[in-house]
Design a protein around this motif. Structure first.
Motif, PDB file in Angstrom:
ATOM      1  N   ARG A   1       0.847  -1.192   0.000  1.00 39.39           N
ATOM      2  CA  ARG A   1       0.000   0.000   0.000  1.00 39.39           C
ATOM      3  C   ARG A   1       0.884   1.244   0.000  1.00 39.39           C
ATOM      4  O   ARG A   1       2.052   1.192   0.422  1.00 39.39           O
ATOM      5  CB  ARG A   1      -0.944   0.022   1.201  1.00 39.39           C
ATOM      6  CG  ARG A   1      -0.278   0.071   2.546  1.00 39.39           C
ATOM      7  CD  ARG A   1      -1.243  -0.247   3.670  1.00 39.39           C
ATOM      8  NE  ARG A   1      -1.997  -1.449   3.406  1.00 39.39           N
ATOM      9  CZ  ARG A   1      -1.526  -2.677   3.569  1.00 39.39           C
ATOM     10  NH1 ARG A   1      -0.287  -2.846   4.019  1.00 39.39           N
ATOM     11  NH2 ARG A   1      -2.248  -3.722   3.285  1.00 39.39           N
TER      12      ARG A   1
ATOM     13  N   PRO B   1      -4.009   3.824  -1.891  1.00 40.85           N
ATOM     14  CA  PRO B   1      -4.372   2.552  -2.532  1.00 40.85           C
ATOM     15  C   PRO B   1      -3.726   1.357  -1.841  1.00 40.85           C
ATOM     16  O   PRO B   1      -2.708   1.495  -1.152  1.00 40.85           O
ATOM     17  CB  PRO B   1      -3.835   2.718  -3.956  1.00 40.85           C
ATOM     18  CG  PRO B   1      -2.651   3.619  -3.781  1.00 40.85           C
ATOM     19  CD  PRO B   1      -3.008   4.567  -2.667  1.00 40.85           C
TER      20      PRO B   1
ATOM     21  N   TYR C   1      -6.903  -8.854  -4.272  1.00 35.73           N
ATOM     22  CA  TYR C   1      -7.756  -7.673  -4.083  1.00 35.73           C
ATOM     23  C   TYR C   1      -7.002  -6.404  -4.455  1.00 35.73           C
ATOM     24  O   TYR C   1      -5.772  -6.324  -4.369  1.00 35.73           O
ATOM     25  CB  TYR C   1      -8.276  -7.592  -2.645  1.00 35.73           C
ATOM     26  CG  TYR C   1      -7.213  -7.481  -1.577  1.00 35.73           C
ATOM     27  CD1 TYR C   1      -6.722  -6.246  -1.158  1.00 35.73           C
ATOM     28  CD2 TYR C   1      -6.706  -8.621  -0.960  1.00 35.73           C
ATOM     29  CE1 TYR C   1      -5.765  -6.146  -0.170  1.00 35.73           C
ATOM     30  CE2 TYR C   1      -5.747  -8.535   0.030  1.00 35.73           C
ATOM     31  CZ  TYR C   1      -5.279  -7.288   0.424  1.00 35.73           C
ATOM     32  OH  TYR C   1      -4.310  -7.194   1.405  1.00 35.73           O
TER      33      TYR C   1
ATOM     34  N   GLY D   1      -7.849  -2.149  -3.932  1.00 34.09           N
ATOM     35  CA  GLY D   1      -8.798  -1.170  -3.411  1.00 34.09           C
ATOM     36  C   GLY D   1      -8.091   0.013  -2.796  1.00 34.09           C
ATOM     37  O   GLY D   1      -6.975   0.381  -3.191  1.00 34.09           O
ATOM     38  N   ALA D   2      -8.730   0.597  -1.821  1.00 24.06           N
ATOM     39  CA  ALA D   2      -8.187   1.786  -1.163  1.00 24.06           C
ATOM     40  C   ALA D   2      -8.643   1.804   0.282  1.00 24.06           C
ATOM     41  O   ALA D   2      -9.622   1.148   0.656  1.00 24.06           O
ATOM     42  CB  ALA D   2      -8.635   3.053  -1.883  1.00 24.06           C
ATOM     43  N   ARG D   3      -7.918   2.552   1.078  1.00 25.37           N
ATOM     44  CA  ARG D   3      -8.316   2.743   2.468  1.00 25.37           C
ATOM     45  C   ARG D   3      -8.309   4.232   2.795  1.00 25.37           C
ATOM     46  O   ARG D   3      -7.578   5.019   2.188  1.00 25.37           O
ATOM     47  CB  ARG D   3      -7.383   2.010   3.433  1.00 25.37           C
ATOM     48  CG  ARG D   3      -5.978   2.568   3.492  1.00 25.37           C
ATOM     49  CD  ARG D   3      -5.189   2.088   4.694  1.00 25.37           C
ATOM     50  NE  ARG D   3      -5.033   0.647   4.761  1.00 25.37           N
ATOM     51  CZ  ARG D   3      -4.357   0.040   5.730  1.00 25.37           C
ATOM     52  NH1 ARG D   3      -3.775   0.754   6.692  1.00 25.37           N
ATOM     53  NH2 ARG D   3      -4.230  -1.283   5.736  1.00 25.37           N
TER      54      ARG D   3
ATOM     55  N   ASN E   1     -11.715   0.236   4.583  1.00 25.19           N
ATOM     56  CA  ASN E   1     -11.189  -0.012   3.245  1.00 25.19           C
ATOM     57  C   ASN E   1     -12.197  -0.794   2.419  1.00 25.19           C
ATOM     58  O   ASN E   1     -13.186  -1.320   2.940  1.00 25.19           O
ATOM     59  CB  ASN E   1      -9.838  -0.738   3.299  1.00 25.19           C
ATOM     60  CG  ASN E   1      -9.924  -2.072   4.018  1.00 25.19           C
ATOM     61  OD1 ASN E   1     -10.944  -2.437   4.578  1.00 25.19           O
ATOM     62  ND2 ASN E   1      -8.833  -2.817   4.019  1.00 25.19           N
TER      63      ASN E   1
ATOM     64  N   GLY F   1     -12.912  -2.414  -2.029  1.00 27.18           N
ATOM     65  CA  GLY F   1     -12.516  -2.419  -3.420  1.00 27.18           C
ATOM     66  C   GLY F   1     -12.952  -3.688  -4.119  1.00 27.18           C
ATOM     67  O   GLY F   1     -13.878  -4.385  -3.686  1.00 27.18           O
TER      68      GLY F   1
ATOM     69  N   TRP G   1     -16.303  -8.178  -4.503  1.00 29.99           N
ATOM     70  CA  TRP G   1     -15.902  -6.961  -3.803  1.00 29.99           C
ATOM     71  C   TRP G   1     -15.621  -7.273  -2.336  1.00 29.99           C
ATOM     72  O   TRP G   1     -15.973  -8.335  -1.826  1.00 29.99           O
ATOM     73  CB  TRP G   1     -16.980  -5.882  -3.919  1.00 29.99           C
ATOM     74  CG  TRP G   1     -18.356  -6.319  -3.454  1.00 29.99           C
ATOM     75  CD1 TRP G   1     -19.318  -6.893  -4.224  1.00 29.99           C
ATOM     76  CD2 TRP G   1     -18.896  -6.246  -2.122  1.00 29.99           C
ATOM     77  NE1 TRP G   1     -20.429  -7.177  -3.468  1.00 29.99           N
ATOM     78  CE2 TRP G   1     -20.205  -6.792  -2.173  1.00 29.99           C
ATOM     79  CE3 TRP G   1     -18.409  -5.782  -0.914  1.00 29.99           C
ATOM     80  CZ2 TRP G   1     -21.020  -6.874  -1.052  1.00 29.99           C
ATOM     81  CZ3 TRP G   1     -19.231  -5.862   0.219  1.00 29.99           C
ATOM     82  CH2 TRP G   1     -20.513  -6.392   0.140  1.00 29.99           C
TER      83      TRP G   1
END
Length: 243
Positions: free
Chosen positions: A86, A100, A136, A138-140, A154, A156, A183
């Motif tokens: 991340r 991200p 996975y 995604g984002a936090r 978080n 994604g 997801w």
């Protein structure tokens, strides 16, 4: 009169000499105080993660399997390990932190349940499902109310690889492998134990929607055979800040 004049001259001379004497005296140096380092969450992190899955397949089987075929659940509590990375940003070292994230997990999920009971001369038909891995991206976003503490949520996109099969169904090959897209959403707490090492915990929910349980031709012949795959996950993580 003479003595007073001499005293006056001596006082004037001493007054004129005082600045020169003071200039010749050593000056005491000021004590250096180093600046206090500010802890920032901004940077790139590599992590090792692992924990426990509370997985659940909720199969649906058409009229061919009978009424009990629609009520079978394949629950599996299994361990997993993985790695992630991340990049976090903490603007102005304020309270807001975001960035991200991406990772891969290797699962030990393998469950089976009885769809059709055994007969006098025939074994029970079992539905088996396996999950090999999950990835996975995604984002936090979180808050850092204290210098070394981060509270975040978080979410994604997620991808999984599964293998499904019906066991003991004559001599038919019912195995079926597939990739899934779903997801995830979660939340957790992290704490810096040093400037570069972070420990934390997270609870996460995955949802992959409808999963084909066996090869499509067999599923169609049985009047529809599918699952809904969801998983709750308790995770621990150790992260290393690289910059």
């Amino acid at each position: 009169m003479g003595s007073k004049m001499k005293a006056l001259l001596v006082a004037i001379a001493l007054g004129l000499a005082s600045p020169a004497i003071a200039a010749d005296m050593p000056v005491k140096a000021s004590v250096y105080t180093p600046p206090v380092a500010v802890q920032s969450w901004t940077g790139f992190y590599l992590s090792l993660e692992g924990g426990w899955n509370l997985g659940k397949f909720s199969p649906f089987c058409g009229a061919t399997c009978g009424p009990e075929g629609t009520t079978v659940n394949l629950d599996d509590n299994s361990a997993f390990v993985g790695g992630s990375m991340r990049y976090l940003i903490q603007p102005g070292n304020g309270i807001l932190v975001f960035g991200p994230e991406a990772g891969v997990q290797w699962w030990g999920f393998k469950s089976q349940a009885e769809l059709v009971p055994a007969g006098v001369e025939t074994p029970a038909v079992l539905l088996q499902q396996k999950i090999d891995w999950v990835a996975y991206l995604g984002a936090r976003v979180g808050l850092s109310p204290f210098e070394r503490t981060l509270i975040y949520v978080n979410g994604g996109a997620a991808w999984a690889h599964t293998k499904g099969a019906l066991i003991n169904l004559a001599a038919i090959d019912t195995s079926f492998s597939q990739g899934l897209m779903g997801w995830y959403i979660g939340g957790g707490l992290e704490f810096k134990i040093t400037d570069t090492i972070v420990i934390g915990g997270e609870f996460r929910h995955y949802d992959f929607g409808t999963v084909q349980s066996a090869n499509p031709a067999l599923s169609l012949a049985l009047g529809g055979l599918s699952d809904k795959l969801t998983t709750n996950q308790a995770m621990g993580r150790v992260s290393f800040k690289l910059n």
